[in-house]
Design a protein around this motif. Structure first.
Motif, PDB file in Angstrom:
ATOM      1  N   ALA A 112      38.964   5.413 -17.895  1.00  0.00           N
ATOM      2  CA  ALA A 112      39.509   4.570 -16.834  1.00  0.00           C
ATOM      3  C   ALA A 112      38.477   3.591 -16.298  1.00  0.00           C
ATOM      4  O   ALA A 112      38.770   2.820 -15.401  1.00  0.00           O
ATOM      5  CB  ALA A 112      40.047   5.435 -15.704  1.00  0.00           C
ATOM      6  N   TRP A 129      37.123   0.908 -17.711  1.00  0.00           N
ATOM      7  CA  TRP A 129      37.393  -0.482 -18.058  1.00  0.00           C
ATOM      8  C   TRP A 129      38.489  -1.072 -17.179  1.00  0.00           C
ATOM      9  O   TRP A 129      38.537  -2.285 -16.969  1.00  0.00           O
ATOM     10  CB  TRP A 129      37.747  -0.618 -19.532  1.00  0.00           C
ATOM     11  N   ILE A 130      39.368  -0.239 -16.653  1.00  0.00           N
ATOM     12  CA  ILE A 130      40.425  -0.751 -15.767  1.00  0.00           C
ATOM     13  C   ILE A 130      39.810  -1.266 -14.469  1.00  0.00           C
ATOM     14  O   ILE A 130      40.179  -2.322 -13.960  1.00  0.00           O
ATOM     15  CB  ILE A 130      41.482   0.343 -15.501  1.00  0.00           C
ATOM     16  N   LEU A 156      38.171  -4.572 -15.186  1.00  0.00           N
ATOM     17  CA  LEU A 156      39.164  -5.622 -15.342  1.00  0.00           C
ATOM     18  C   LEU A 156      39.723  -6.070 -13.993  1.00  0.00           C
ATOM     19  O   LEU A 156      39.837  -7.273 -13.719  1.00  0.00           O
ATOM     20  CB  LEU A 156      40.300  -5.138 -16.257  1.00  0.00           C
ATOM     21  N   VAL A 157      40.052  -5.128 -13.137  1.00  0.00           N
ATOM     22  CA  VAL A 157      40.594  -5.467 -11.820  1.00  0.00           C
ATOM     23  C   VAL A 157      39.536  -6.195 -10.993  1.00  0.00           C
ATOM     24  O   VAL A 157      39.825  -7.172 -10.298  1.00  0.00           O
ATOM     25  CB  VAL A 157      41.103  -4.193 -11.107  1.00  0.00           C
TER      26      VAL A 157
END
Length: 106
Positions: free
Chosen positions: A34, A36-37, A40-41
């Motif tokens: 999780a 990379w999420i 990204l956000v």
């Protein structure tokens, strides 16, 4: 007569059978999928902040209040070379059209 394809009945089975499977993965097996999420956000938030700054500050952070424009500009107009003269057309007689042999019947 009994069917040879059906197994014989078994009497040693209980009436109610309960099957419960519980899978508890350990925290060391997760692998951090999780992360990379969040990256990204966070990147999207930075891009949105940059867009908001550009939009709400009229195109940038450095604004000048001097809008006087000097319109006194004298530029010479370019001159084009003379176009070549076209030759005169020869005098030709008008073409003659023959009359149709059988006259159209109106």
């Amino acid at each position: 007569m009994t069917d040879p394809n059906v197994p014989p009945p078994r009497d040693d089975r209980p009436d109610v059978v309960h099957h419960t499977t519980i899978n508890n993965p350990s925290t060391t097996d997760r692998g951090g999928g999780a992360g990379w999420i969040g990256f990204l956000v966070g990147g999207l938030l930075v891009v949105l902040v940059i867009i908001a700054v550009v939009v709400f500050s009229n195109g940038g952070l450095n604004r000048t209040t001097d809008t006087k424009v000097d319109l006194d500009v004298d530029l010479p107009a370019p001159t084009l070379p003379e176009a070549p003269k076209m030759p005169d057309l020869p005098d030709l007689p008008a073409p003659s059209v023959p009359n149709p042999e059988p006259a159209p019947g109106n």
